[in-house]
Design an enzyme around this catalytic site. Structure first.
Site, mmCIF file in Angstrom:
data_model
loop_
_atom_site.group_PDB
_atom_site.id
_atom_site.type_symbol
_atom_site.label_atom_id
_atom_site.label_comp_id
_atom_site.label_asym_id
_atom_site.label_seq_id
_atom_site.Cartn_x
_atom_site.Cartn_y
_atom_site.Cartn_z
ATOM 1 C CG ASP A 1 -0.271 -0.523 2.493
ATOM 2 O OD1 ASP A 1 0.927 -0.255 2.693
ATOM 3 O OD2 ASP A 1 -0.942 -1.210 3.282
ATOM 4 C CG ASN B 1 -9.029 -2.637 12.685
ATOM 5 O OD1 ASN B 1 -8.067 -3.171 12.112
ATOM 6 N ND2 ASN B 1 -9.577 -1.513 12.239
ATOM 7 C CG HIS C 1 -6.005 -2.960 9.340
ATOM 8 N ND1 HIS C 1 -6.124 -1.996 10.314
ATOM 9 C CD2 HIS C 1 -4.697 -2.928 8.970
ATOM 10 C CE1 HIS C 1 -4.954 -1.410 10.511
ATOM 11 N NE2 HIS C 1 -4.069 -1.961 9.703
ATOM 12 C CD GLU D 1 -8.976 0.164 8.553
ATOM 13 O OE1 GLU D 1 -9.151 -0.674 9.468
ATOM 14 O OE2 GLU D 1 -8.084 1.033 8.606
#
Length: 231
Positions: free
Chosen positions: A64, A130, A132, A137
């Site tokens: 990314d 979380n 991801h 997400e």
């Protein structure tokens, strides 16, 4: 679930094992590596930098890049990779999304086409608190490919330490999609720190849900998990 879990009490040994996995992959003919950024990866890249491994015949593709952050910005993933790995260990070809492309959606499609033109032999991953992976997400479709995504407040807050202020943290990024990640022949997931326990326990439980993106790895045929969590 073809998941190989390795729990290491000593983090230096954990990262030595990660380096060993890179070496084994190369000995087995791997030439294209998917790479990741973030604090979790810095000790691994330090070991790769000081190793005898030669990546000059290899390709790298990064997960990314932030939207709106120039390549030369101290917090860009271009800069991160250059400083922590590429300066010492150049690859034949390196691919990182261009976050300042005139049309970032077109850039995402272009990057996905690059990924499809290569066979990623091993994809390196971290995992968010979380769950991801990449910047995918919770709630991201398992069918997603490389795209422009919105960053959650928690992710922006976690990354604020790399910027002068929270206001400077980008609100978007270009990221490999979950389907893009899953095409890799092998996935090496490194999870260090108590804050990653919930995500790793969800992965090991085996209940696959888009609410916890990392659980998608349960459906991959070749995943190695290195962690310091006593699970």
């Amino acid at each position: 679930m073809a998941l190989d879990l390795e729990v290491w009490e000593d983090n230096d040994a954990l990262y030595s094992r990660a380096q060993e996995i890179f070496s084994t992959q190369m000995k087995n003919g791997a030439t294209t590596f998917g790479l990741a950024t973030g604090g979790t990866m810095i000790p691994l890249y330090e070991k790769l930098r000081s190793s005898a491994l030669d990546f000059s015949h290899c390709n790298s593709v990064n997960l990314d890049e932030y939207v709106g952050v120039p390549q030369g910005h101290p917090a860009s993933y271009h800069t991160f990779m250059q400083q922590h790995l590429f300066d010492a260990k150049p690859f034949k070809a390196t691919y990182i999304p261009n976050g300042v492309a005139e049309d970032v959606h077109a850039e995402a499609l272009k990057y996905e086409n690059v990924l499809k033109s290569l066979t990623v032999d091993m994809q390196l991953l971290g995992v968010g608190v979380n769950g991801h992976i990449g910047f995918n997400e919770p709630g991201t479709s398992f069918q997603s490919e490389t795209d422009v995504v919105e960053l959650t407040a928690s992710t922006r807050s976690a990354n604020a330490r790399f910027f002068d202020s929270l206001d400077e943290v980008p609100k978007q990024a270009i990221t490999m999609g979950i389907a893009s990640i899953m095409r890799a022949k092998c996935i090496l997931l490194i999870a260090v720190g108590e804050e990653k326990r919930t995500a790793i326990e969800a992965l090991l439980k085996g209940d696959v849900t888009e609410d916890i993106p990392v659980t998608r790895l349960c459906n991959h045929p070749n995943v190695i998990v290195l962690t310091d969590l006593q699970i």
